[in-house]
Design a protein around this motif. Structure first.
Motif, PDB file in Angstrom:
ATOM      1  N   GLN A  67       0.858  -1.160   0.075  1.00 59.30           N
ATOM      2  CA  GLN A  67       0.099   0.050   0.017  1.00 59.30           C
ATOM      3  C   GLN A  67       0.771   1.383  -0.274  1.00 59.30           C
ATOM      4  O   GLN A  67       0.720   2.262  -0.615  1.00 59.30           O
ATOM      5  CB  GLN A  67      -1.001   0.108   1.131  1.00 59.30           C
ATOM      6  CG  GLN A  67      -2.107  -1.282   1.284  1.00 59.30           C
ATOM      7  CD  GLN A  67      -2.819  -0.906   0.058  1.00 59.30           C
ATOM      8  OE1 GLN A  67      -3.149   0.186  -0.614  1.00 59.30           O
ATOM      9  NE2 GLN A  67      -3.800  -1.945  -0.104  1.00 59.30           N
ATOM     10  N   VAL A  68       1.887   1.365   0.743  1.00 60.59           N
ATOM     11  CA  VAL A  68       2.705   2.455   0.763  1.00 60.59           C
ATOM     12  C   VAL A  68       3.399   2.438  -0.473  1.00 60.59           C
ATOM     13  O   VAL A  68       3.479   3.791  -0.935  1.00 60.59           O
ATOM     14  CB  VAL A  68       4.087   2.233   1.914  1.00 60.59           C
ATOM     15  CG1 VAL A  68       4.975   3.201   1.798  1.00 60.59           C
ATOM     16  CG2 VAL A  68       3.336   2.265   2.932  1.00 60.59           C
TER      17      VAL A  68
ATOM     18  N   GLU B 133       3.641   5.609  -5.619  1.00 60.81           N
ATOM     19  CA  GLU B 133       3.476   5.700  -7.087  1.00 60.81           C
ATOM     20  C   GLU B 133       2.322   6.556  -7.642  1.00 60.81           C
ATOM     21  O   GLU B 133       2.402   7.129  -8.665  1.00 60.81           O
ATOM     22  CB  GLU B 133       3.389   4.205  -7.571  1.00 60.81           C
ATOM     23  CG  GLU B 133       4.570   3.345  -7.590  1.00 60.81           C
ATOM     24  CD  GLU B 133       4.388   1.997  -8.367  1.00 60.81           C
ATOM     25  OE1 GLU B 133       3.344   1.928  -9.185  1.00 60.81           O
ATOM     26  OE2 GLU B 133       5.352   1.410  -8.456  1.00 60.81           O
ATOM     27  N   LYS B 134       1.502   6.904  -6.907  1.00 57.57           N
ATOM     28  CA  LYS B 134       0.533   7.903  -7.046  1.00 57.57           C
ATOM     29  C   LYS B 134       0.457   9.140  -6.627  1.00 57.57           C
ATOM     30  O   LYS B 134      -0.253  10.077  -6.687  1.00 57.57           O
ATOM     31  CB  LYS B 134      -0.875   7.281  -6.400  1.00 57.57           C
ATOM     32  CG  LYS B 134      -1.456   6.070  -6.952  1.00 57.57           C
ATOM     33  CD  LYS B 134      -1.721   6.191  -8.349  1.00 57.57           C
ATOM     34  CE  LYS B 134      -2.170   5.001  -9.085  1.00 57.57           C
ATOM     35  NZ  LYS B 134      -2.607   5.171 -10.505  1.00 57.57           N
ATOM     36  N   GLY B 135       1.751   9.396  -6.063  1.00 58.28           N
ATOM     37  CA  GLY B 135       2.252  10.802  -5.744  1.00 58.28           C
ATOM     38  C   GLY B 135       2.203  11.032  -4.401  1.00 58.28           C
ATOM     39  O   GLY B 135       2.510  12.067  -3.634  1.00 58.28           O
ATOM     40  N   ASN B 136       1.712  10.329  -3.191  1.00 51.75           N
ATOM     41  CA  ASN B 136       1.579  10.552  -2.027  1.00 51.75           C
ATOM     42  C   ASN B 136       2.754   9.565  -1.231  1.00 51.75           C
ATOM     43  O   ASN B 136       2.556   8.478  -1.022  1.00 51.75           O
ATOM     44  CB  ASN B 136       0.339   9.946  -1.389  1.00 51.75           C
ATOM     45  CG  ASN B 136      -0.095  10.445   0.076  1.00 51.75           C
ATOM     46  OD1 ASN B 136       0.960  10.540   0.531  1.00 51.75           O
ATOM     47  ND2 ASN B 136      -1.092  10.070   0.534  1.00 51.75           N
ATOM     48  N   ASP B 137       3.874  10.419  -0.756  1.00 47.92           N
ATOM     49  CA  ASP B 137       4.817   9.597  -0.251  1.00 47.92           C
ATOM     50  C   ASP B 137       4.887   9.471   1.083  1.00 47.92           C
ATOM     51  O   ASP B 137       5.611   8.826   1.681  1.00 47.92           O
ATOM     52  CB  ASP B 137       6.230  10.248  -0.592  1.00 47.92           C
ATOM     53  CG  ASP B 137       6.523  10.297  -2.061  1.00 47.92           C
ATOM     54  OD1 ASP B 137       6.299   9.196  -2.597  1.00 47.92           O
ATOM     55  OD2 ASP B 137       6.845  11.306  -2.622  1.00 47.92           O
ATOM     56  N   PHE B 138       3.771  10.056   2.165  1.00 49.21           N
ATOM     57  CA  PHE B 138       3.657   9.790   3.236  1.00 49.21           C
ATOM     58  C   PHE B 138       2.238   9.676   3.873  1.00 49.21           C
ATOM     59  O   PHE B 138       1.335  10.587   4.391  1.00 49.21           O
ATOM     60  CB  PHE B 138       4.013  11.177   3.858  1.00 49.21           C
ATOM     61  CG  PHE B 138       4.467  10.810   5.463  1.00 49.21           C
ATOM     62  CD1 PHE B 138       5.538  10.156   5.737  1.00 49.21           C
ATOM     63  CD2 PHE B 138       3.919  11.830   6.285  1.00 49.21           C
ATOM     64  CE1 PHE B 138       5.799   9.754   7.002  1.00 49.21           C
ATOM     65  CE2 PHE B 138       4.324  11.716   7.490  1.00 49.21           C
ATOM     66  CZ  PHE B 138       5.085  10.696   7.987  1.00 49.21           C
ATOM     67  N   PRO B 139       1.416   8.499   3.415  1.00 51.93           N
ATOM     68  CA  PRO B 139       0.063   8.257   3.644  1.00 51.93           C
ATOM     69  C   PRO B 139       0.139   8.105   5.169  1.00 51.93           C
ATOM     70  O   PRO B 139       0.877   7.526   5.873  1.00 51.93           O
ATOM     71  CB  PRO B 139      -0.131   6.880   2.929  1.00 51.93           C
ATOM     72  CG  PRO B 139       1.365   6.463   2.749  1.00 51.93           C
ATOM     73  CD  PRO B 139       2.129   7.272   2.642  1.00 51.93           C
ATOM     74  N   THR B 140      -0.993   8.741   5.617  1.00 46.39           N
ATOM     75  CA  THR B 140      -1.431   8.379   7.227  1.00 46.39           C
ATOM     76  C   THR B 140      -2.013   6.989   7.326  1.00 46.39           C
ATOM     77  O   THR B 140      -2.586   6.455   6.407  1.00 46.39           O
ATOM     78  CB  THR B 140      -2.442   9.741   7.391  1.00 46.39           C
ATOM     79  OG1 THR B 140      -3.879   8.969   6.745  1.00 46.39           O
ATOM     80  CG2 THR B 140      -2.085  10.824   7.083  1.00 46.39           C
ATOM     81  N   PRO B 141      -1.864   6.676   8.679  1.00 48.99           N
ATOM     82  CA  PRO B 141      -2.380   5.490   9.166  1.00 48.99           C
ATOM     83  C   PRO B 141      -3.988   5.265   8.954  1.00 48.99           C
ATOM     84  O   PRO B 141      -4.383   4.118   8.354  1.00 48.99           O
ATOM     85  CB  PRO B 141      -2.283   5.465  10.579  1.00 48.99           C
ATOM     86  CG  PRO B 141      -1.047   6.260  10.905  1.00 48.99           C
ATOM     87  CD  PRO B 141      -1.061   7.363   9.773  1.00 48.99           C
ATOM     88  N   VAL B 142      -4.686   6.452   8.636  1.00 53.10           N
ATOM     89  CA  VAL B 142      -5.951   6.538   8.235  1.00 53.10           C
ATOM     90  C   VAL B 142      -6.201   6.111   6.811  1.00 53.10           C
ATOM     91  O   VAL B 142      -7.032   5.333   6.529  1.00 53.10           O
ATOM     92  CB  VAL B 142      -6.677   7.857   8.552  1.00 53.10           C
ATOM     93  CG1 VAL B 142      -8.296   7.685   7.987  1.00 53.10           C
ATOM     94  CG2 VAL B 142      -6.710   8.167  10.229  1.00 53.10           C
TER      95      VAL B 142
END
Length: 234
Positions: A40-41, A46-55
């Motif tokens: 998932q990370v 790859e979609k441009g979000n390098d720091f997704p939140t736990p939520v």
């Protein structure tokens, strides 16, 4: 919607995953949930979000945001991911997940597997080599002979294939003893012989030289030619 629309939707969801991650995650002591979290990370990155939140992560998984937080902490502690700081072109400070530690661990696994494969292949070659010698000598090898074989491989760095070739040369020559085989290996090493192909070439040149020398020394008497058995061509 048409089937083509669904295909476009599926293609848009593809991510690049090294096959080694799927085959080695168990050996790297990753759980299935940790593996999915890492995937998932990767997908978020790859979609441009390098720091997704736990939520955000838990929204795609069958675990809670708290579980994602705990797994992220565990992955950082075990050295699979790390959080690094950076500055955007606009000068805004940001954080992101780096997967470099994960890729480095995969490389380490690859090198470890390659080393183990070489060791196993070497062990098979050595076992086969001892078997060949015992078969030709018609008896178990003595401790001294076993030590000599080990010395040829470990100290002199002779390939087991070359040692087998020297053994066969000794058999054909009717001089089946370790001293004669050692002389063959010494001569080959002195002349840079490391492969069967090089041994073939060296043997041809050596026999041509011997034949020319014999012709020069022999009296001019007609005789029937004696065929020469070339073991390297068999």
């Amino acid at each position: 919607m048409q089937k083509a629309d669904f295909l476009d939707w599926l293609r848009a969801g593809n991510i690049t995953i090294p096959a080694a991650l799927l085959t080695e995650y168990k050996n790297m002591h990753l759980t299935e949930q940790e593996l999915v979290l890492l995937l998932q990370v990767i997908h978020f990155s790859e979609k441009g979000n390098d720091f997704p939140t736990p939520v955000e992560l838990s929204g795609r998984m069958a675990v809670t945001a708290f579980d994602c937080t705990e797994m992220l902490r565990a992955l950082i502690q075990k050295g699979f991911i790390e959080i690094i700081d950076g500055d955007s072109p606009e000068g805004i400070r940001f954080e992101k997940y780096s997967l470099e530690p994960l890729w480095e661990k995969l490389i380490d696994r690859f090198l470890l597997n390659r080393k183990r494969e070489k060791v196993e292949a070497r062990q098979v070659e050595e076992t086969d080599l001892y078997t060949c010698f015992e078969k030709e000598f018609g008896r178990p090898l003595s401790p001294f002979e076993c030590e000599t074989l080990a010395m040829w491989m470990d100290d002199d760095q002779h390939d087991p294939v070359i040692i087998k070739a020297a053994l066969r040369e000794a058999v054909i020559s009717g001089k089946l003893n370790f001293r004669y085989i050692d002389r063959i290996l010494f001569e080959w090493k002195k002349n840079g012989i490391k492969t069967i192909e090089q041994a073939k070439s060296y043997g041809r040149k050596f026999r041509q030289h011997q034949g020319q020398a014999r012709q020069a020394d022999e009296p001019k008497v007609k005789s029937r030619p004696v065929p020469f058995y070339n073991w390297l061509e068999q």
